[in-house]
Design a protein around this motif. Structure first.
Motif, PDB file in Angstrom:
ATOM      1  N   SER A  55       0.809  -1.532   0.264  1.00  0.00           N
ATOM      2  CA  SER A  55       0.022   0.207   0.104  1.00  0.00           C
ATOM      3  C   SER A  55       0.931   1.427   0.002  1.00  0.00           C
ATOM      4  CB  SER A  55      -0.551  -0.298   1.084  1.00  0.00           C
ATOM      5  OG  SER A  55      -0.456  -0.107   2.463  1.00  0.00           O
ATOM      6  N   VAL A  56       0.929   2.322  -0.996  1.00  0.00           N
ATOM      7  CA  VAL A  56       1.425   3.581  -1.416  1.00  0.00           C
ATOM      8  C   VAL A  56       0.014   4.463  -1.064  1.00  0.00           C
ATOM      9  CG1 VAL A  56       3.129   2.319  -2.008  1.00  0.00           C
ATOM     10  CG2 VAL A  56       1.131   3.566  -3.623  1.00  0.00           C
ATOM     11  N   GLY A  57       0.626   5.837  -0.382  1.00  0.00           N
ATOM     12  CA  GLY A  57      -0.274   6.747  -0.588  1.00  0.00           C
ATOM     13  C   GLY A  57      -0.203   7.277   1.209  1.00  0.00           C
ATOM     14  N   ASP A  58      -1.767   8.353   1.402  1.00  0.00           N
ATOM     15  CA  ASP A  58      -1.787   9.036   2.728  1.00  0.00           C
ATOM     16  C   ASP A  58      -2.459   8.239   4.009  1.00  0.00           C
ATOM     17  OD1 ASP A  58      -4.411   8.369   2.035  1.00  0.00           O
ATOM     18  OD2 ASP A  58      -4.588  10.357   0.952  1.00  0.00           O
ATOM     19  N   SER A  59      -3.303   9.111   4.772  1.00  0.00           N
ATOM     20  CA  SER A  59      -3.437   8.728   5.824  1.00  0.00           C
ATOM     21  C   SER A  59      -5.107   7.405   6.083  1.00  0.00           C
ATOM     22  CB  SER A  59      -4.238   9.576   6.533  1.00  0.00           C
ATOM     23  OG  SER A  59      -5.106  10.610   6.671  1.00  0.00           O
ATOM     24  N   TYR A  60      -5.312   6.934   4.577  1.00  0.00           N
ATOM     25  CA  TYR A  60      -6.570   6.026   4.863  1.00  0.00           C
ATOM     26  C   TYR A  60      -6.868   5.512   4.426  1.00  0.00           C
ATOM     27  CZ  TYR A  60     -10.979   9.386   5.490  1.00  0.00           C
ATOM     28  OH  TYR A  60     -11.787   9.973   6.725  1.00  0.00           O
ATOM     29  N   GLY A  90       8.414  -2.195  15.467  1.00  0.00           N
ATOM     30  CA  GLY A  90       8.749  -3.037  16.733  1.00  0.00           C
ATOM     31  C   GLY A  90       8.168  -1.612  17.967  1.00  0.00           C
ATOM     32  N   ARG A  91       9.403  -0.854  18.431  1.00  0.00           N
ATOM     33  CA  ARG A  91       9.445  -0.490  19.684  1.00  0.00           C
ATOM     34  C   ARG A  91       8.748   1.216  18.729  1.00  0.00           C
ATOM     35  NH1 ARG A  91      13.447  -2.477  24.023  1.00  0.00           N
ATOM     36  NH2 ARG A  91      12.119  -5.149  24.268  1.00  0.00           N
ATOM     37  N   SER A  92       8.921   1.378  18.294  1.00  0.00           N
ATOM     38  CA  SER A  92       8.893   2.791  17.394  1.00  0.00           C
ATOM     39  C   SER A  92       8.125   2.681  15.481  1.00  0.00           C
ATOM     40  CB  SER A  92      10.382   3.327  16.647  1.00  0.00           C
ATOM     41  OG  SER A  92      11.086   2.452  16.294  1.00  0.00           O
ATOM     42  N   GLU A  93       8.038   3.472  15.520  1.00  0.00           N
ATOM     43  CA  GLU A  93       7.540   3.675  14.135  1.00  0.00           C
ATOM     44  C   GLU A  93       9.027   3.996  13.053  1.00  0.00           C
ATOM     45  OE1 GLU A  93       3.961   6.596  13.105  1.00  0.00           O
ATOM     46  OE2 GLU A  93       4.246   7.646  14.434  1.00  0.00           O
ATOM     47  N   SER A  94       9.073   3.429  11.787  1.00  0.00           N
ATOM     48  CA  SER A  94       9.555   3.684  10.711  1.00  0.00           C
ATOM     49  C   SER A  94       9.709   5.061  10.478  1.00  0.00           C
ATOM     50  CB  SER A  94       9.203   2.477   9.384  1.00  0.00           C
ATOM     51  OG  SER A  94       7.831   3.011   9.194  1.00  0.00           O
ATOM     52  N   THR A  95       8.774   5.376  10.171  1.00  0.00           N
ATOM     53  CA  THR A  95       8.395   7.258   9.544  1.00  0.00           C
ATOM     54  C   THR A  95       7.469   7.811  10.940  1.00  0.00           C
ATOM     55  OG1 THR A  95       8.646   6.207   7.757  1.00  0.00           O
ATOM     56  CG2 THR A  95       8.715   8.728   7.388  1.00  0.00           C
ATOM     57  N   VAL A  96       7.699   8.554  11.458  1.00  0.00           N
ATOM     58  CA  VAL A  96       7.533   8.854  12.699  1.00  0.00           C
ATOM     59  C   VAL A  96       6.619  10.350  11.625  1.00  0.00           C
ATOM     60  CG1 VAL A  96       7.385  10.951  14.342  1.00  0.00           C
ATOM     61  CG2 VAL A  96       9.748   9.716  14.363  1.00  0.00           C
ATOM     62  N   GLY A  97       5.464   9.484  12.893  1.00  0.00           N
ATOM     63  CA  GLY A  97       4.071  10.313  12.755  1.00  0.00           C
ATOM     64  C   GLY A  97       3.149  10.019  11.529  1.00  0.00           C
ATOM     65  N   CYS A  98       3.791   8.690  10.170  1.00  0.00           N
ATOM     66  CA  CYS A  98       3.151   8.262   9.403  1.00  0.00           C
ATOM     67  C   CYS A  98       1.864   6.722  10.301  1.00  0.00           C
ATOM     68  CB  CYS A  98       4.148   6.962   8.368  1.00  0.00           C
ATOM     69  SG  CYS A  98       4.951   8.185   7.833  1.00  0.00           S
ATOM     70  N   HIS A  99       1.876   6.570  11.142  1.00  0.00           N
ATOM     71  CA  HIS A  99       0.652   6.113  11.904  1.00  0.00           C
ATOM     72  C   HIS A  99       0.085   4.520  10.821  1.00  0.00           C
ATOM     73  CE1 HIS A  99      -0.562   8.603  15.021  1.00  0.00           C
ATOM     74  NE2 HIS A  99       0.358   9.032  15.323  1.00  0.00           N
ATOM     75  N   ARG A 100       1.335   4.056  10.859  1.00  0.00           N
ATOM     76  CA  ARG A 100       0.824   2.516   9.664  1.00  0.00           C
ATOM     77  C   ARG A 100       0.530   1.260  10.737  1.00  0.00           C
ATOM     78  NH1 ARG A 100       6.773   4.119   6.965  1.00  0.00           N
ATOM     79  NH2 ARG A 100       5.896   4.741   5.062  1.00  0.00           N
ATOM     80  N   SER A 101      -0.675   1.582  10.848  1.00  0.00           N
ATOM     81  CA  SER A 101      -1.209   0.881  12.187  1.00  0.00           C
ATOM     82  C   SER A 101      -1.249  -0.601  11.359  1.00  0.00           C
ATOM     83  CB  SER A 101      -2.689   1.684  12.961  1.00  0.00           C
ATOM     84  OG  SER A 101      -3.703   0.204  12.222  1.00  0.00           O
ATOM     85  N   SER A 102      -1.690  -1.696  12.875  1.00  0.00           N
ATOM     86  CA  SER A 102      -1.395  -3.048  13.026  1.00  0.00           C
ATOM     87  C   SER A 102      -3.217  -2.958  12.102  1.00  0.00           C
ATOM     88  CB  SER A 102      -1.470  -3.692  14.066  1.00  0.00           C
ATOM     89  OG  SER A 102      -2.205  -3.021  14.663  1.00  0.00           O
ATOM     90  N   THR A 103      -3.709  -2.869  12.211  1.00  0.00           N
ATOM     91  CA  THR A 103      -5.327  -2.703  11.406  1.00  0.00           C
ATOM     92  C   THR A 103      -4.850  -2.773   9.990  1.00  0.00           C
ATOM     93  OG1 THR A 103      -6.093  -1.001  12.369  1.00  0.00           O
ATOM     94  CG2 THR A 103      -6.274  -3.420  13.712  1.00  0.00           C
ATOM     95  N   GLN A 112       1.847 -11.838   1.857  1.00  0.00           N
ATOM     96  CA  GLN A 112       2.202 -10.780   2.276  1.00  0.00           C
ATOM     97  C   GLN A 112       2.163  -9.714   2.640  1.00  0.00           C
ATOM     98  OE1 GLN A 112       6.645 -12.609   3.565  1.00  0.00           O
ATOM     99  NE2 GLN A 112       5.897 -13.165   1.450  1.00  0.00           N
ATOM    100  N   ALA A 113       2.246  -8.358   3.281  1.00  0.00           N
ATOM    101  CA  ALA A 113       1.478  -7.035   3.234  1.00  0.00           C
ATOM    102  C   ALA A 113       3.364  -6.158   3.512  1.00  0.00           C
ATOM    103  CB  ALA A 113       0.363  -7.174   3.636  1.00  0.00           C
ATOM    104  N   LEU A 114       3.520  -5.135   2.674  1.00  0.00           N
ATOM    105  CA  LEU A 114       4.518  -3.667   3.462  1.00  0.00           C
ATOM    106  C   LEU A 114       3.363  -2.738   3.144  1.00  0.00           C
ATOM    107  CD1 LEU A 114       7.123  -2.938   3.915  1.00  0.00           C
ATOM    108  CD2 LEU A 114       7.332  -2.557   1.718  1.00  0.00           C
ATOM    109  N   ASN A 115       3.000  -1.726   4.440  1.00  0.00           N
ATOM    110  CA  ASN A 115       2.608  -0.866   4.088  1.00  0.00           C
ATOM    111  C   ASN A 115       3.172   0.655   4.213  1.00  0.00           C
ATOM    112  OD1 ASN A 115       0.548   1.287   5.001  1.00  0.00           O
ATOM    113  ND2 ASN A 115       0.319   0.830   7.049  1.00  0.00           N
ATOM    114  N   LEU A 116       3.577   1.370   3.056  1.00  0.00           N
ATOM    115  CA  LEU A 116       4.221   2.594   2.807  1.00  0.00           C
ATOM    116  C   LEU A 116       3.316   3.517   2.801  1.00  0.00           C
ATOM    117  CD1 LEU A 116       6.590   1.331  -0.210  1.00  0.00           C
ATOM    118  CD2 LEU A 116       7.161   0.914   1.903  1.00  0.00           C
ATOM    119  N   ALA A 117       1.893   3.580   3.401  1.00  0.00           N
ATOM    120  CA  ALA A 117       1.472   4.740   3.238  1.00  0.00           C
ATOM    121  C   ALA A 117       1.882   5.481   4.591  1.00  0.00           C
ATOM    122  CB  ALA A 117       0.351   4.656   3.397  1.00  0.00           C
ATOM    123  N   CYS A 118       1.578   6.832   4.386  1.00  0.00           N
ATOM    124  CA  CYS A 118       1.845   7.635   5.848  1.00  0.00           C
ATOM    125  C   CYS A 118       0.756   8.520   5.932  1.00  0.00           C
ATOM    126  CB  CYS A 118       3.243   8.020   5.182  1.00  0.00           C
ATOM    127  SG  CYS A 118       3.789   9.782   6.935  1.00  0.00           S
TER     128      CYS A 118
END
Length: 413
Positions: A55-60, A90-103, A112-118
């Protein structure tokens, strides 16, 4: 479905987030423009191995607000994920404030999934008012690890077999967060007998003008072309992956379907939906359709053929913020979000937070985003679009109850 570039490559020049304190909202974001880097030459072929979806893109699509399963004056009733909701490294965000949640919806389970959105991302890389990096759908790199989402996708796809890329982008380019902040401000600062509407404000006139929407559609088109360029540079020929572009859910009900009166301030102070009726009707009937039509225009402007589309505009119908068919959990007999039937009466949109919640567990940037239930409904929908690798287009609506996977039931047509 095959993807083709209709014209020669054009590399763009262009260059919320967790605020330094939570009293700074995404609507205050400012951008800094830098030059995008050129796309490296394509590899000979895509890598082998198990398939991935990205996934790429924004908060939605990043998973913003995915911590909260509904709304309540008691956070314990709706806290589905806890403090670690956005710690994707793990214990931090890979990019601060991107809020790539586990849901986040990309975790469909069939690959397998990778979330690059921010959260807070626009088509071009930028920085917000707190100085946090917001990677856009471009090839920006500072040489020290910070890069645009297109470049990150290219690097990942060069080493991993990507089957599908899903994009959500454009809302921040149209300044929707700032418009929402204006709506709530006008609700809180004008009396019910003489309301001031955000739909009549200068920011709306500017951001939703035909000229600006055309400009944003062009930027969306260029960002989608960047995704295709990234995959080409990673060694993928047309037909070796699928590109899916999704639009935005409608987060607010029409005034005829809202639960709470517009007189007084309880609509915002208690329920977190501080909009005048006229602005509710404008948001649901004009603004969201205008944003989604701009995205459609962006797909057309991309010069790509074979793009699949995911229409989620009506997915939250009956579960919008403050819809009369919903309840806050503290206004029910249910213990918490795990209680039987909670999903059916809960809002799937996080309520609008203001400075009064700055020192709580909430982030202002979570306001008006799909919450835990909303994210899982989107995930269920995306899984049907992926279709075990036979990717297709479609439109999703909600059904009653939960699936065996614990997700809101949806129907794809």
């Amino acid at each position: 479905m095959k993807l083709f570039l209709a014209s020669a490559e054009r590399i763009r020049k262009a260059v919320h987030s967790r605020p330094a304190n939570r009293m700074i909202g995404a609507a205050l974001a400012v951008t800094v423009t830098v030059a995008a880097l050129a796309v490296p030459a394509a590899h000979a072929a895509p890598p082998s191995g198990d398939g991935w979806v990205v996934s790429v893109g924004d908060s939605y699509i990043s998973g913003e607000a995915g911590r909260w399963a509904g709304n309540s004056s008691d956070p314990a009733q709706t806290d589905a994920l806890g403090d670690a909701a956005y710690l994707d490294a793990g214990r931090s965000e890979s990019t601060v404030g991107c809020h790539r949640s586990s849901t986040a919806e990309i975790r469909i389970g069939q690959a397998q999934a990778l979330n690059l959105a921010c959260s807070g991302a626009k088509t071009a890389t930028s920085w917000n008012a707190s100085g946090h990096f917001k990677p856009g759908l471009d090839f920006y790199s500072d040489g020290a690890g910070s890069m645009g989402q297109a470049l990150a996708l290219q690097n990942f796809a060069s080493a991993n077999r990507v089957r599908m890329v899903v994009v959500s982008i454009g809302g921040n380019d149209l300044g929707f967060a700032g418009i929402i902040a204006t709506c709530v401000s006008k609700f809180m600062t004008s009396p019910w007998w003489s309301p001031s509407y955000c739909k009549d404000s200068a920011i709306v006139a500017t951001n939703f003008s035909a000229a600006n929407r055309a400009a944003v559609a062009s930027r969306i088109g260029s960002s989608l072309a960047n995704v295709a360029k990234a995959m080409t540079a990673a060694g993928y020929a047309p037909g070796e992956y699928s590109l899916v572009v999704q639009n935005y859910v409608s987060p607010l009900p029409r005034s005829a379907d809202v639960s709470y009166p517009e007189s007084g301030f309880s609509r915002q102070g208690t329920y977190g939906c501080g909009f005048w009726n006229a602005d509710l009707d404008w948001a649901s009937g004009t603004a969201v359709p205008a944003i989604n039509s701009t995205i459609s225009a962006g797909v057309a402007a991309s010069g790509l053929y074979g793009v699949q589309t995911l229409d989620v505009a009506s997915l939250f119908s009956g579960h919008e913020l403050c819809a009369e068919t919903t309840k806050k959990l503290d206004n029910t007999a249910l213990a918490d979000w795990r209680s039987a039937g909670a999903v059916d009466i809960s809002e799937w949109i996080n309520e609008v937070r203001t400075a009064s919640t700055a020192f709580s567990d909430y982030y202002i940037q979570e306001s008006l985003h799909p919450n835990y239930w909303g994210q899982l409904a989107l995930r269920n929908c995306l899984r049907r679009i992926y279709n075990d690798g036979a990717v297709r287009s479609g439109s999703c609506t909600a059904a009653a109850g939960l699936t065996t996977a614990g997700e809101p039931a949806v129907t794809l047509r």
